[in-house]
Write a protein that holds these residues in place. Structure first.
Motif, PDB file in Angstrom:
ATOM      1  N   ALA A 260       0.838  -1.208   0.000  1.00 48.08           N
ATOM      2  CA  ALA A 260       0.000   0.000   0.000  1.00 48.08           C
ATOM      3  C   ALA A 260       0.873   1.258   0.000  1.00 48.08           C
ATOM      4  CB  ALA A 260      -0.943  -0.008   1.194  1.00 48.08           C
ATOM      5  N   ILE A 261       1.918   1.250   0.791  1.00 47.36           N
ATOM      6  CA  ILE A 261       2.844   2.396   0.833  1.00 47.36           C
ATOM      7  C   ILE A 261       3.548   2.546  -0.517  1.00 47.36           C
ATOM      8  CG2 ILE A 261       4.997   3.238   1.865  1.00 47.36           C
ATOM      9  CD1 ILE A 261       3.974   1.891   4.514  1.00 47.36           C
ATOM     10  N   GLU A 262       3.958   1.426  -1.092  1.00 42.75           N
ATOM     11  CA  GLU A 262       4.602   1.441  -2.409  1.00 42.75           C
ATOM     12  C   GLU A 262       3.663   2.069  -3.448  1.00 42.75           C
ATOM     13  OE1 GLU A 262       7.139  -1.912  -4.603  1.00 42.75           O
ATOM     14  OE2 GLU A 262       5.016  -2.436  -4.509  1.00 42.75           O
ATOM     15  N   GLN A 263       2.390   1.781  -3.333  1.00 41.82           N
ATOM     16  CA  GLN A 263       1.408   2.310  -4.281  1.00 41.82           C
ATOM     17  C   GLN A 263       1.211   3.819  -4.111  1.00 41.82           C
ATOM     18  OE1 GLN A 263      -1.367   0.372  -6.049  1.00 41.82           O
ATOM     19  NE2 GLN A 263      -0.049  -1.398  -6.075  1.00 41.82           N
ATOM     20  N   VAL A 264       1.207   4.284  -2.872  1.00 33.44           N
ATOM     21  CA  VAL A 264       1.036   5.721  -2.630  1.00 33.44           C
ATOM     22  C   VAL A 264       2.169   6.503  -3.276  1.00 33.44           C
ATOM     23  CG1 VAL A 264       1.036   7.491  -0.821  1.00 33.44           C
ATOM     24  CG2 VAL A 264      -0.338   5.428  -0.534  1.00 33.44           C
ATOM     25  N   LYS A 265       3.361   5.949  -3.223  1.00 32.52           N
ATOM     26  CA  LYS A 265       4.521   6.619  -3.815  1.00 32.52           C
ATOM     27  C   LYS A 265       4.407   6.740  -5.338  1.00 32.52           C
ATOM     28  CE  LYS A 265       7.790   5.295  -0.232  1.00 32.52           C
ATOM     29  NZ  LYS A 265       9.000   4.514   0.079  1.00 32.52           N
ATOM     30  N   LEU A 266       3.571   5.922  -5.946  1.00 31.63           N
ATOM     31  CA  LEU A 266       3.410   5.953  -7.398  1.00 31.63           C
ATOM     32  C   LEU A 266       2.753   7.232  -7.892  1.00 31.63           C
ATOM     33  CD1 LEU A 266       2.219   2.352  -8.304  1.00 31.63           C
ATOM     34  CD2 LEU A 266       4.396   3.423  -8.853  1.00 31.63           C
TER      35      LEU A 266
ATOM     36  N   ASN B 295       5.727   9.458  -8.675  1.00 31.55           N
ATOM     37  CA  ASN B 295       6.761   8.810  -9.488  1.00 31.55           C
ATOM     38  C   ASN B 295       6.123   7.750 -10.370  1.00 31.55           C
ATOM     39  OD1 ASN B 295       8.654  10.270  -7.978  1.00 31.55           O
ATOM     40  ND2 ASN B 295       8.744   8.658  -6.435  1.00 31.55           N
ATOM     41  N   HIS B 296       6.046   8.012 -11.660  1.00 33.92           N
ATOM     42  CA  HIS B 296       5.493   7.020 -12.588  1.00 33.92           C
ATOM     43  C   HIS B 296       6.524   5.915 -12.752  1.00 33.92           C
ATOM     44  CE1 HIS B 296       2.514   9.988 -13.395  1.00 33.92           C
ATOM     45  NE2 HIS B 296       3.371  10.812 -13.963  1.00 33.92           N
ATOM     46  N   SER B 297       6.174   4.746 -12.255  1.00 38.02           N
ATOM     47  CA  SER B 297       7.081   3.613 -12.367  1.00 38.02           C
ATOM     48  C   SER B 297       6.280   2.380 -12.740  1.00 38.02           C
ATOM     49  CB  SER B 297       7.803   3.371 -11.043  1.00 38.02           C
ATOM     50  OG  SER B 297       8.582   2.203 -11.118  1.00 38.02           O
ATOM     51  N   GLU B 298       6.903   1.514 -13.492  1.00 40.40           N
ATOM     52  CA  GLU B 298       6.264   0.247 -13.836  1.00 40.40           C
ATOM     53  C   GLU B 298       6.761  -0.875 -12.930  1.00 40.40           C
ATOM     54  OE1 GLU B 298       7.472   2.359 -16.305  1.00 40.40           O
ATOM     55  OE2 GLU B 298       5.437   2.970 -16.837  1.00 40.40           O
ATOM     56  N   GLN B 299       7.720  -0.560 -12.090  1.00 37.90           N
ATOM     57  CA  GLN B 299       8.327  -1.568 -11.231  1.00 37.90           C
ATOM     58  C   GLN B 299       7.728  -1.501  -9.826  1.00 37.90           C
ATOM     59  OE1 GLN B 299      10.374  -3.716 -12.750  1.00 37.90           O
ATOM     60  NE2 GLN B 299      10.066  -2.486 -14.582  1.00 37.90           N
ATOM     61  N   LEU B 300       7.076  -2.582  -9.434  1.00 43.09           N
ATOM     62  CA  LEU B 300       6.518  -2.697  -8.083  1.00 43.09           C
ATOM     63  C   LEU B 300       7.011  -4.004  -7.464  1.00 43.09           C
ATOM     64  CD1 LEU B 300       2.852  -1.583  -8.795  1.00 43.09           C
ATOM     65  CD2 LEU B 300       4.629  -0.279  -7.658  1.00 43.09           C
ATOM     66  N   PRO B 301       8.262  -4.029  -7.024  1.00 38.56           N
ATOM     67  CA  PRO B 301       8.830  -5.298  -6.546  1.00 38.56           C
ATOM     68  C   PRO B 301       8.119  -5.848  -5.310  1.00 38.56           C
ATOM     69  CG  PRO B 301      10.300  -3.461  -6.059  1.00 38.56           C
ATOM     70  CD  PRO B 301       9.206  -2.927  -6.941  1.00 38.56           C
ATOM     71  N   TYR B 302       7.705  -4.989  -4.409  1.00 35.20           N
ATOM     72  CA  TYR B 302       7.035  -5.474  -3.200  1.00 35.20           C
ATOM     73  C   TYR B 302       5.667  -6.055  -3.532  1.00 35.20           C
ATOM     74  CZ  TYR B 302      10.700  -2.941  -0.744  1.00 35.20           C
ATOM     75  OH  TYR B 302      11.915  -2.489  -0.304  1.00 35.20           O
ATOM     76  N   ALA B 303       4.963  -5.439  -4.463  1.00 36.08           N
ATOM     77  CA  ALA B 303       3.649  -5.941  -4.861  1.00 36.08           C
ATOM     78  C   ALA B 303       3.779  -7.335  -5.463  1.00 36.08           C
ATOM     79  CB  ALA B 303       2.988  -4.984  -5.842  1.00 36.08           C
ATOM     80  N   LYS B 304       4.739  -7.492  -6.347  1.00 31.09           N
ATOM     81  CA  LYS B 304       4.932  -8.800  -6.982  1.00 31.09           C
ATOM     82  C   LYS B 304       5.220  -9.870  -5.933  1.00 31.09           C
ATOM     83  CE  LYS B 304       7.767 -11.313 -10.257  1.00 31.09           C
ATOM     84  NZ  LYS B 304       8.979 -11.341 -11.045  1.00 31.09           N
TER      85      LYS B 304
END
Length: 165
Positions: free
Chosen positions: A68-74, A77-86
């Protein structure tokens, strides 16, 4: 006044594009929230009867919070990499798969002491866990497409960017 209106219009376009990039992850945000609350409730219910086994839903809850925190940071910052989500969705799918097997063993009463031990309850729990596995697989597929830039939403964003520029 005209320069001010142009500035406002540019800001509006930029915000629209930012929101569109952020909305590429809408499905992932909602499913993360779903798993976050399911894992939290499972942890709370299990904590009082099986504190050691409660570590399983606790780790899943922490993982979903990190996602969820990783998503808020998106948003910025436009990123296609979400290592924690995966990693989280792989883990969630594995845990759900293992729990499907454990539902039909004596471990059922240890992992789900707050549910009655009937065949109807076990069937409903199995369906719920299977849905969790399916959702995890769908999200992993979506993450893969996003990482490769092959998601449908990206095409819409790019088309919109062309029309407003």
């Amino acid at each position: 006044m005209n320069a001010e209106m142009k500035k406002l219009e540019e800001r509006r376009k930029k915000t629209s594009i930012t929101n569109m990039y952020f909305n590429r992850f809408l499905l992932i945000r909602y499913t993360t929230a779903l798993f976050l609350f399911f894992n939290l409730y499972w942890f709370v219910f299990l904590l009082f009867s099986q504190p050691l086994l409660a570590l399983v839903p606790l780790l899943l809850f922490i993982g979903s919070a990190i996602v969820a925190i990783e998503q808020v940071k998106l948003y910025r910052n436009h990123s296609e990499q979400l290592p924690y989500a995966k990693e989280f969705y792989i883990l969630q799918g594995i845990v759900n798969s293992v729990m499907i097997v454990l539902v039909y063993t004596p471990m059922y009463d240890r992992f789900f002491p707050f549910l009655t031990n009937t065949s109807e309850t076990k069937n409903i729990l199995t369906i719920t866990l299977l849905l969790g596995v399916l959702i995890s697989l769908i999200v992993l597929r979506k993450l893969h497409k996003i990482r490769l830039g092959q998601d449908k939403h990206l095409k819409l964003v790019k088309a919109y960017e062309k029309t407003v520029s």
